[in-house]
Write a protein that holds these residues in place. Structure first.
Motif, PDB file in Angstrom:
ATOM      1  N   PHE A 111       0.618  -1.240  -0.148  1.00 48.98           N
ATOM      2  CA  PHE A 111      -0.114   0.124   0.033  1.00 48.98           C
ATOM      3  C   PHE A 111       0.826   1.322   0.191  1.00 48.98           C
ATOM      4  O   PHE A 111       2.188   1.122   0.181  1.00 48.98           O
ATOM      5  CB  PHE A 111      -0.935  -0.011   1.218  1.00 48.98           C
ATOM      6  N   GLY A 112       0.240   2.345  -0.309  1.00 54.32           N
ATOM      7  CA  GLY A 112       0.843   3.665  -0.237  1.00 54.32           C
ATOM      8  C   GLY A 112      -0.251   4.491   0.768  1.00 54.32           C
ATOM      9  O   GLY A 112      -1.289   4.000   0.929  1.00 54.32           O
ATOM     10  N   ILE A 113       0.328   5.832   1.318  1.00 54.30           N
ATOM     11  CA  ILE A 113      -0.399   6.350   2.140  1.00 54.30           C
ATOM     12  C   ILE A 113       0.213   7.916   2.006  1.00 54.30           C
ATOM     13  O   ILE A 113       1.483   8.061   1.907  1.00 54.30           O
ATOM     14  CB  ILE A 113      -0.425   5.889   3.660  1.00 54.30           C
ATOM     15  N   SER A 167       1.645   5.723 -10.515  1.00 49.81           N
ATOM     16  CA  SER A 167       2.026   4.415 -11.451  1.00 49.81           C
ATOM     17  C   SER A 167       2.909   5.158 -12.580  1.00 49.81           C
ATOM     18  O   SER A 167       2.827   6.451 -12.983  1.00 49.81           O
ATOM     19  CB  SER A 167       0.951   4.334 -12.242  1.00 49.81           C
ATOM     20  N   ARG A 168       3.574   4.447 -13.291  1.00 54.74           N
ATOM     21  CA  ARG A 168       4.332   5.020 -14.600  1.00 54.74           C
ATOM     22  C   ARG A 168       3.307   5.115 -15.716  1.00 54.74           C
ATOM     23  O   ARG A 168       2.623   4.327 -15.973  1.00 54.74           O
ATOM     24  CB  ARG A 168       5.456   4.089 -14.905  1.00 54.74           C
ATOM     25  N   VAL A 220       0.697  -0.674 -16.412  1.00 51.22           N
ATOM     26  CA  VAL A 220      -0.540  -1.128 -15.388  1.00 51.22           C
ATOM     27  C   VAL A 220       0.633  -1.858 -14.144  1.00 51.22           C
ATOM     28  O   VAL A 220       1.027  -3.021 -14.366  1.00 51.22           O
ATOM     29  CB  VAL A 220      -1.495  -2.212 -15.774  1.00 51.22           C
ATOM     30  N   GLU A 221       0.603  -1.288 -12.975  1.00 56.75           N
ATOM     31  CA  GLU A 221       1.593  -1.798 -12.185  1.00 56.75           C
ATOM     32  C   GLU A 221       1.158  -3.046 -11.315  1.00 56.75           C
ATOM     33  O   GLU A 221       0.071  -3.368 -11.001  1.00 56.75           O
ATOM     34  CB  GLU A 221       2.006  -0.542 -11.178  1.00 56.75           C
ATOM     35  N   ASP A 222       2.273  -3.805 -11.324  1.00 54.47           N
ATOM     36  CA  ASP A 222       1.917  -4.980 -10.419  1.00 54.47           C
ATOM     37  C   ASP A 222       2.468  -4.577  -9.004  1.00 54.47           C
ATOM     38  O   ASP A 222       3.462  -4.130  -8.950  1.00 54.47           O
ATOM     39  CB  ASP A 222       3.012  -6.002 -10.898  1.00 54.47           C
ATOM     40  N   LYS A 233       6.474  -2.890  -7.273  1.00 55.13           N
ATOM     41  CA  LYS A 233       6.504  -1.449  -7.321  1.00 55.13           C
ATOM     42  C   LYS A 233       7.294  -1.072  -6.138  1.00 55.13           C
ATOM     43  O   LYS A 233       6.724  -1.138  -4.937  1.00 55.13           O
ATOM     44  CB  LYS A 233       4.842  -0.690  -7.242  1.00 55.13           C
ATOM     45  N   ASN A 234       8.387  -0.839  -6.105  1.00 53.18           N
ATOM     46  CA  ASN A 234       9.342  -0.547  -5.259  1.00 53.18           C
ATOM     47  C   ASN A 234       9.027   0.608  -3.964  1.00 53.18           C
ATOM     48  O   ASN A 234       9.451   0.193  -2.696  1.00 53.18           O
ATOM     49  CB  ASN A 234      10.730  -0.329  -5.526  1.00 53.18           C
TER      50      ASN A 234
END
Length: 290
Positions: free
Chosen positions: A136-138, A258-259, A263-265, A269-270
């Motif tokens: 996740f991101g936040i 995203s890039r 479609v990011e996995d 995604k580091n």
């Protein structure tokens, strides 16, 4: 539903929808953007479980494709109040059948706001309640009124970083996807960024390797906003592109969009946070008002 907390100096209003700050007052002066839809209808959304845009509005996980809107779903969900005092409030979002269709994890996301003197402390606590690693991101997305005082203009303000630094600007395409082409972002005397409306004509400025505290201020005024984000990796600066919007968003992030065209996995995604089953992740950011 709105909830109010106060410590005698500050008065803060929080909406249960998105656990969003909707008013921040000191001495009867409003510091937070008012959500005027002419420029931007939000005020201080919580970005979870992703920050920014997805290519095609999609991502991959364990070989399956999922759809999710920009900045994730938390900002559109009702939070439950799980604790409250005069000068603090804790709110929680748990997974639902609706979130599981977009994001296949059982989780708890708690947001706590605490008022201490002239400061609002925002605390995030994420727990992975699934039996596999959770990605996740936040981040935060607070918008502040600019100007903060009558008689001043947007161009009278600047950002002052807490110490000399040489940040990189995270490269973005015209559609605001990550391009991978970072470059050094020059600050005046290594600390100062004078504000102009046209600096956002190409959308957000996203920095990394910057000082972890920045102050919005004017030499012509007395009111200022200091945002500190000691553990956050990125800082977004934004207002609605190609407008003279009277606000500035100062956004502490833990991850990036995203890039372009990919479609990011999530597992690859580091910049996303990786949280083991049962694990807890905590971070936050603070706002001080003068």
């Amino acid at each position: 539903m709105n909830y109010q907390i106060t410590n005698g100096k500050l008065k803060v209003t929080v909406d249960s929808l998105g656990a969003e700050l909707v008013s921040v007052e000191k001495d009867g002066t409003e510091y937070l953007w008012n959500g005027d839809a002419v420029y931007w209808p939000e005020r201080s959304p919580l970005l979870f479980p992703f920050v920014g845009r997805f290519t095609e509005g999609k991502y991959l996980l364990d070989g399956r494709e999922y759809e999710m809107d920009i900045h994730g779903f938390a900002r559109k969900m009702q939070f439950e109040t799980v604790g409250k005092g005069q000068a603090w409030i804790a709110m929680e979002l748990r997974d639902t059948p609706e979130t599981l269709r977009m994001y296949p994890y059982h989780f708890s996301l708690q947001v706590t706001y605490r008022l201490e003197r002239d400061e609002i402390k925002t605390e995030y606590r994420v727990q992975n309640q699934s039996d596999r690693v959770m990605y996740f991101g936040i981040g935060g997305h607070p918008g502040f009124r600019v100007p903060l005082e009558e008689g001043l203009e947007f161009r009278d303000y600047f950002l002052e970083f807490s110490h000399v630094c040489r940040p990189d600007r995270v490269g973005h395409t015209s559609a605001c996807f990550v391009s991978g082409e970072n470059r050094e972002f020059s600050l005046k005397d290594g600390r100062y960024l004078p504000l102009r409306h046209d600096m956002f004509d190409d959308d957000a400025i996203v920095l990394q390797n910057m000082a972890r505290c920045v102050t919005l201020k004017s030499e012509k005024g007395t009111r200022s906003v200091r945002v500190s984000y000691p553990d956050m990796r990125y800082l977004g600066l934004w207002h609605a592109p190609k407008t003279e919007a009277p606000y500035l968003c100062i956004e502490p992030w833990m991850s990036l969009p995203s890039r372009q065209g990919i479609v990011e996995d999530f597992a690859c995604k580091n910049d996303l946070i990786r949280l083991k089953p049962g694990g807890i992740f905590e971070t936050g950011w603070n706002v001080s008002l003068t």
